[in-house]
Structure formats: structure tokens, C-alpha cells
Write a protein that holds these residues in place. Sequence first.
Motif, PDB file in Angstrom:
ATOM      1  N   GLU A  27       0.799  -1.106   0.065  1.00  0.00           N
ATOM      2  CA  GLU A  27      -0.021   0.068   0.014  1.00  0.00           C
ATOM      3  C   GLU A  27       0.967   1.215  -0.074  1.00  0.00           C
ATOM      4  O   GLU A  27       1.785   1.403   0.676  1.00  0.00           O
ATOM      5  CB  GLU A  27      -0.899   0.054   1.319  1.00  0.00           C
ATOM      6  CG  GLU A  27      -2.147  -1.126   1.366  1.00  0.00           C
ATOM      7  CD  GLU A  27      -2.778  -0.914   2.313  1.00  0.00           C
ATOM      8  OE1 GLU A  27      -3.349   0.231   3.039  1.00  0.00           O
ATOM      9  OE2 GLU A  27      -3.658  -1.984   2.801  1.00  0.00           O
ATOM     10  N   ARG A  28       0.514   2.061  -0.958  1.00  0.00           N
ATOM     11  CA  ARG A  28       1.425   3.303  -1.137  1.00  0.00           C
ATOM     12  C   ARG A  28       0.387   4.580  -1.051  1.00  0.00           C
ATOM     13  O   ARG A  28      -0.572   4.585  -1.338  1.00  0.00           O
ATOM     14  CB  ARG A  28       2.209   3.461  -2.456  1.00  0.00           C
ATOM     15  CG  ARG A  28       3.097   2.077  -2.278  1.00  0.00           C
ATOM     16  CD  ARG A  28       3.667   2.085  -3.859  1.00  0.00           C
ATOM     17  NE  ARG A  28       4.885   3.143  -3.836  1.00  0.00           N
ATOM     18  CZ  ARG A  28       5.504   3.408  -4.972  1.00  0.00           C
ATOM     19  NH1 ARG A  28       5.231   2.668  -6.162  1.00  0.00           N
ATOM     20  NH2 ARG A  28       6.451   4.426  -5.134  1.00  0.00           N
ATOM     21  N   ASN A  29       0.881   5.753  -0.430  1.00  0.00           N
ATOM     22  CA  ASN A  29       0.262   6.847  -0.264  1.00  0.00           C
ATOM     23  C   ASN A  29       0.815   8.100  -1.402  1.00  0.00           C
ATOM     24  O   ASN A  29       1.558   8.627  -1.539  1.00  0.00           O
ATOM     25  CB  ASN A  29       0.423   7.261   1.180  1.00  0.00           C
ATOM     26  CG  ASN A  29      -0.326   8.651   1.493  1.00  0.00           C
ATOM     27  OD1 ASN A  29      -0.873   9.176   0.445  1.00  0.00           O
ATOM     28  ND2 ASN A  29      -0.498   8.679   2.766  1.00  0.00           N
ATOM     29  N   GLU A  30      -0.182   8.105  -2.271  1.00  0.00           N
ATOM     30  CA  GLU A  30       0.030   9.091  -3.509  1.00  0.00           C
ATOM     31  C   GLU A  30       0.222  10.421  -2.846  1.00  0.00           C
ATOM     32  O   GLU A  30       0.913  11.203  -3.396  1.00  0.00           O
ATOM     33  CB  GLU A  30      -0.864   8.939  -4.552  1.00  0.00           C
ATOM     34  CG  GLU A  30      -1.009   7.557  -5.473  1.00  0.00           C
ATOM     35  CD  GLU A  30      -1.995   7.478  -6.418  1.00  0.00           C
ATOM     36  OE1 GLU A  30      -2.488   8.654  -6.897  1.00  0.00           O
ATOM     37  OE2 GLU A  30      -2.389   6.333  -6.673  1.00  0.00           O
ATOM     38  N   ALA A  31      -0.588  10.637  -1.647  1.00  0.00           N
ATOM     39  CA  ALA A  31      -0.528  12.233  -1.343  1.00  0.00           C
ATOM     40  C   ALA A  31       0.707  12.458  -0.526  1.00  0.00           C
ATOM     41  O   ALA A  31       0.904  13.694  -0.334  1.00  0.00           O
ATOM     42  CB  ALA A  31      -2.064  12.189  -0.335  1.00  0.00           C
ATOM     43  N   GLN A  32       1.427  11.667  -0.226  1.00  0.00           N
ATOM     44  CA  GLN A  32       2.823  11.883   0.463  1.00  0.00           C
ATOM     45  C   GLN A  32       3.780  11.151  -0.410  1.00  0.00           C
ATOM     46  O   GLN A  32       4.357  10.352   0.147  1.00  0.00           O
ATOM     47  CB  GLN A  32       2.669  11.223   1.820  1.00  0.00           C
ATOM     48  CG  GLN A  32       1.631  12.209   2.690  1.00  0.00           C
ATOM     49  CD  GLN A  32       1.894  11.722   4.216  1.00  0.00           C
ATOM     50  OE1 GLN A  32       2.480  10.638   4.529  1.00  0.00           O
ATOM     51  NE2 GLN A  32       1.063  12.568   5.081  1.00  0.00           N
ATOM     52  N   ALA A  33       4.127  11.554  -1.503  1.00  0.00           N
ATOM     53  CA  ALA A  33       5.257  11.045  -2.377  1.00  0.00           C
ATOM     54  C   ALA A  33       5.007   9.800  -2.799  1.00  0.00           C
ATOM     55  O   ALA A  33       6.224   9.188  -2.855  1.00  0.00           O
ATOM     56  CB  ALA A  33       6.516  11.498  -1.561  1.00  0.00           C
ATOM     57  N   ASN A  34       4.120   9.028  -2.680  1.00  0.00           N
ATOM     58  CA  ASN A  34       3.749   7.793  -3.260  1.00  0.00           C
ATOM     59  C   ASN A  34       4.576   6.638  -2.138  1.00  0.00           C
ATOM     60  O   ASN A  34       4.961   5.754  -2.604  1.00  0.00           O
ATOM     61  CB  ASN A  34       4.222   7.454  -4.593  1.00  0.00           C
ATOM     62  CG  ASN A  34       3.213   6.522  -5.118  1.00  0.00           C
ATOM     63  OD1 ASN A  34       2.433   6.085  -4.424  1.00  0.00           O
ATOM     64  ND2 ASN A  34       3.711   5.977  -6.387  1.00  0.00           N
ATOM     65  N   ARG A  35       4.811   7.304  -0.943  1.00  0.00           N
ATOM     66  CA  ARG A  35       5.336   6.366   0.125  1.00  0.00           C
ATOM     67  C   ARG A  35       4.892   5.134   0.516  1.00  0.00           C
ATOM     68  O   ARG A  35       3.691   4.918   0.319  1.00  0.00           O
ATOM     69  CB  ARG A  35       5.623   7.186   1.344  1.00  0.00           C
ATOM     70  CG  ARG A  35       4.567   7.587   2.107  1.00  0.00           C
ATOM     71  CD  ARG A  35       4.749   8.304   3.597  1.00  0.00           C
ATOM     72  NE  ARG A  35       4.344   7.173   4.550  1.00  0.00           N
ATOM     73  CZ  ARG A  35       5.394   6.978   5.354  1.00  0.00           C
ATOM     74  NH1 ARG A  35       6.532   7.409   5.514  1.00  0.00           N
ATOM     75  NH2 ARG A  35       5.139   6.061   6.326  1.00  0.00           N
ATOM     76  N   VAL A  36       5.722   4.067   0.814  1.00  0.00           N
ATOM     77  CA  VAL A  36       5.372   2.698   1.053  1.00  0.00           C
ATOM     78  C   VAL A  36       4.862   2.935   2.461  1.00  0.00           C
ATOM     79  O   VAL A  36       5.571   3.326   3.420  1.00  0.00           O
ATOM     80  CB  VAL A  36       6.324   1.943   0.796  1.00  0.00           C
ATOM     81  CG1 VAL A  36       5.769   0.590   1.553  1.00  0.00           C
ATOM     82  CG2 VAL A  36       6.684   1.700  -0.509  1.00  0.00           C
ATOM     83  N   GLU A  37       3.370   2.697   2.664  1.00  0.00           N
ATOM     84  CA  GLU A  37       2.976   2.805   4.228  1.00  0.00           C
ATOM     85  C   GLU A  37       2.688   1.335   4.752  1.00  0.00           C
ATOM     86  O   GLU A  37       2.554   1.187   5.995  1.00  0.00           O
ATOM     87  CB  GLU A  37       1.576   3.541   4.059  1.00  0.00           C
ATOM     88  CG  GLU A  37       1.885   4.979   3.692  1.00  0.00           C
ATOM     89  CD  GLU A  37       0.841   5.940   4.281  1.00  0.00           C
ATOM     90  OE1 GLU A  37      -0.309   5.346   4.367  1.00  0.00           O
ATOM     91  OE2 GLU A  37       1.065   6.900   4.268  1.00  0.00           O
TER      92      GLU A  37
END
Length: 128
Positions: free
Chosen positions: A68-78
Motif C-alpha cells: 500500500e502506497r500513499n500517493e498524497a505523500q510522495a507515493n510513500r510505502v505505508e
Amino acid sequence: MIFKMKEVGFYTDLEYGELHVAGDEAYGFRPYQLLVSSIAVCSGGTLRKILEKKRMQVEDIAIHTEVERNEAQANRVEKIHLHYIIKGTDLNEQKIERSIEIASRNCPMAQSVKGSIEITETFEIIHE
């Protein structure tokens, strides 16, 4: 390691061979793929050693990953979910569950991202 720039991305020479890393899969491994691979393979390798020490008859381990990645935060791996498919004979579910917990605490890659990436693990057994 020394990373050298190329037209797209970077590369490094390692004992096993050249490693090409780029944001575009056409030119090398993507950084997030290497991150997930490092965690999955480190966890799986640590689990394998623990199961061998417990003298469990493991023929094969496959690891399916979901990221799961967060596009809103630099596509970071969460979040990374590891699902182990363990094949062998006389495998004890409780011992495997406990071994996964121990492996998680002893995998340097998983411990390196603890607190910033959530790692969850499940497993299934395929009896021979």
C-alpha cells in the motif's frame, strides 16, 4: 556501494552482477520494488533458518506481497503484507506462527523500517 548515473536511473557493480535502478521499469528495478524485495526476502530467509533449526521439513516457501502506497505523500510505502505459502511434511501451525513472530523480530530489514512502514504477515500450509 557506488551508484553511477546512466541515461535513465543509476547502476552499481556488485559481486553478483550489475544492479540497475530507475523510476521507470524499462531501465531497471524501481526503488520501491527493491525495498519490498529486501523486506520479503530477509523475512523469508530468517523464517527459513528458524524452521530449519526447529527441524521442520520445509520443501518450499513462496512469499506473496501486497504493498500500500500513499500517493498524497510522495507515493510513500505505508504497508507491506507478506503471505507465506509453506510447503512440507508434518508442519505444525502453532510452531510456524511462533517462528514468523521470531523472524519478524530478527530480520534486519523489517526492523529498519519499524515505526514507518507497517508490516503484516499471514501464512498457509501446503502438506506434502
